[in-house]
Design an enzyme around this catalytic site. Structure first.
Site, mmCIF file in Angstrom:
data_model
loop_
_atom_site.group_PDB
_atom_site.id
_atom_site.type_symbol
_atom_site.label_atom_id
_atom_site.label_comp_id
_atom_site.label_asym_id
_atom_site.label_seq_id
_atom_site.Cartn_x
_atom_site.Cartn_y
_atom_site.Cartn_z
ATOM 1 N N HIS A 88 -3.556 6.592 15.401
ATOM 2 C CA HIS A 88 -3.350 5.240 16.069
ATOM 3 C C HIS A 88 -2.001 4.928 15.493
ATOM 4 C CE1 HIS A 88 -4.932 5.001 11.923
ATOM 5 N NE2 HIS A 88 -4.836 3.810 11.752
ATOM 6 N N LYS A 97 0.412 3.768 2.876
ATOM 7 C CA LYS A 97 0.819 3.151 3.985
ATOM 8 C C LYS A 97 2.589 3.240 4.235
ATOM 9 C CE LYS A 97 -1.494 -0.100 6.040
ATOM 10 N NZ LYS A 97 -1.977 -1.471 6.606
ATOM 11 N N ASP A 140 -0.599 -3.780 10.616
ATOM 12 C CA ASP A 140 -2.035 -4.436 10.342
ATOM 13 C C ASP A 140 -2.828 -3.247 10.943
ATOM 14 O OD1 ASP A 140 -3.153 -6.410 8.765
ATOM 15 O OD2 ASP A 140 -4.536 -6.536 10.882
ATOM 16 N N SER A 141 -3.707 -2.396 10.492
ATOM 17 C CA SER A 141 -4.564 -1.779 11.123
ATOM 18 C C SER A 141 -5.876 -1.701 10.262
ATOM 19 C CB SER A 141 -3.964 -0.244 10.768
ATOM 20 O OG SER A 141 -3.740 0.196 9.578
ATOM 21 N N GLY A 194 -7.398 5.301 2.745
ATOM 22 C CA GLY A 194 -8.347 4.284 3.417
ATOM 23 C C GLY A 194 -9.526 5.038 4.124
ATOM 24 N N LYS A 236 -1.787 14.754 11.707
ATOM 25 C CA LYS A 236 -2.348 13.441 11.940
ATOM 26 C C LYS A 236 -1.310 12.689 12.316
ATOM 27 C CE LYS A 236 -3.603 9.451 9.120
ATOM 28 N NZ LYS A 236 -3.773 8.728 7.844
ATOM 29 N N ASN A 246 0.850 -1.125 0.013
ATOM 30 C CA ASN A 246 -0.093 -0.060 0.052
ATOM 31 C C ASN A 246 0.935 1.179 -0.045
ATOM 32 O OD1 ASN A 246 -1.399 2.222 0.895
ATOM 33 N ND2 ASN A 246 -3.093 0.855 1.730
ATOM 34 N N GLU A 294 -1.108 -14.440 2.891
ATOM 35 C CA GLU A 294 -2.366 -14.490 3.180
ATOM 36 C C GLU A 294 -2.569 -14.099 4.611
ATOM 37 O OE1 GLU A 294 -6.486 -17.524 3.300
ATOM 38 O OE2 GLU A 294 -4.329 -18.165 2.508
#
Length: 208
Positions: free
Chosen positions: A195, A28, A84-85, A168, A190, A25, A55
């Site tokens: 997060h 990201k 991983d978000s 996203g 940001k 991505n 996967e």
């Protein structure tokens, strides 16, 4: 070993040099590179190394981050960092959660994913619009050692989406106490409250 239920190991420091960002991505990867600036790292993405996307079979954000980091470290022979978000919506029992990217489909159409969330909320009488983003980071070395960190930011969902910054679900997420969505917000601002920023503060304090 999976991140689920795993006891944190002793913190290992990350030396300067190449670090694989285990993501395909570009938004990201760009954001992670900015958050790691100034730490002597030469960041390279999994896509640039033509590494496959494993996967995601974990049932938590941490487990999926660890799975991706381990795979990239094994294949590249370099330390690898995976994120991983996802967005967790209270009225939807935490969905889309770990399936946040999958809701956007193979074409990564987050406009459609946001419409799906809004459509689901519209079918619930007086649905609260509380939501939170979660970011789990896993840092893996080729010898199998892994460190992980998890951050969170709370907010509410707006409709229609606002702003074209970020990526996203950012345009529909209004952080608590803010007047701008993550899609409207200056990215430096940001980075201070997100997060991902929360998780990176923990990582930086631990491994540098």
């Amino acid at each position: 070993m999976s991140g689920e239920g795993r006891e944190p190991q002793a913190i290992r420091k990350l030396a300067a040099g190449k670090l694989v960002i285990a993501s395909h991505n570009p938004g990201k990867v760009r954001e992670i590179a900015e958050l790691l600036a100034g730490h002597g790292l030469e960041v390279v993405s999994a896509a640039a190394l033509d590494l496959p996307e494993p996967e995601e079979t974990g049932t938590t954000f941490v487990a999926n981050a660890e799975l991706k980091a381990r795979a990239a470290a094994d294949l590249s022979g370099l330390p690898a960092l995976a994120d991983d978000s996802g967005l967790c919506v209270a009225a939807l029992d935490g969905e889309p959660g770990i399936f946040s990217a999958r809701w956007a489909g193979e074409t990564k159409d987050f406009g459609e994913a946001m419409r799906r969330i809004e459509g689901n909320l519209a079918r619930i009488d007086d649905a609260p619009r509380d939501a939170h983003f979660v970011c789990a980071l896993a840092l893996a070395w080729p010898d199998g050692h892994v460190e992980w960190f998890e951050g969170r930011v709370d907010g509410t969902l707006v409709w229609p989406p606002r702003g074209e910054k970020g990526f996203g679900y950012d345009p529909m997420f209004l952080p608590d106490g803010g007047s701008e969505t993550f899609g409207e917000m200056d990215q430096a601002k940001k980075h201070a409250i997100s997060h991902r920023a929360d998780a990176f503060r923990q990582l930086v304090a631990a491994v540098f």
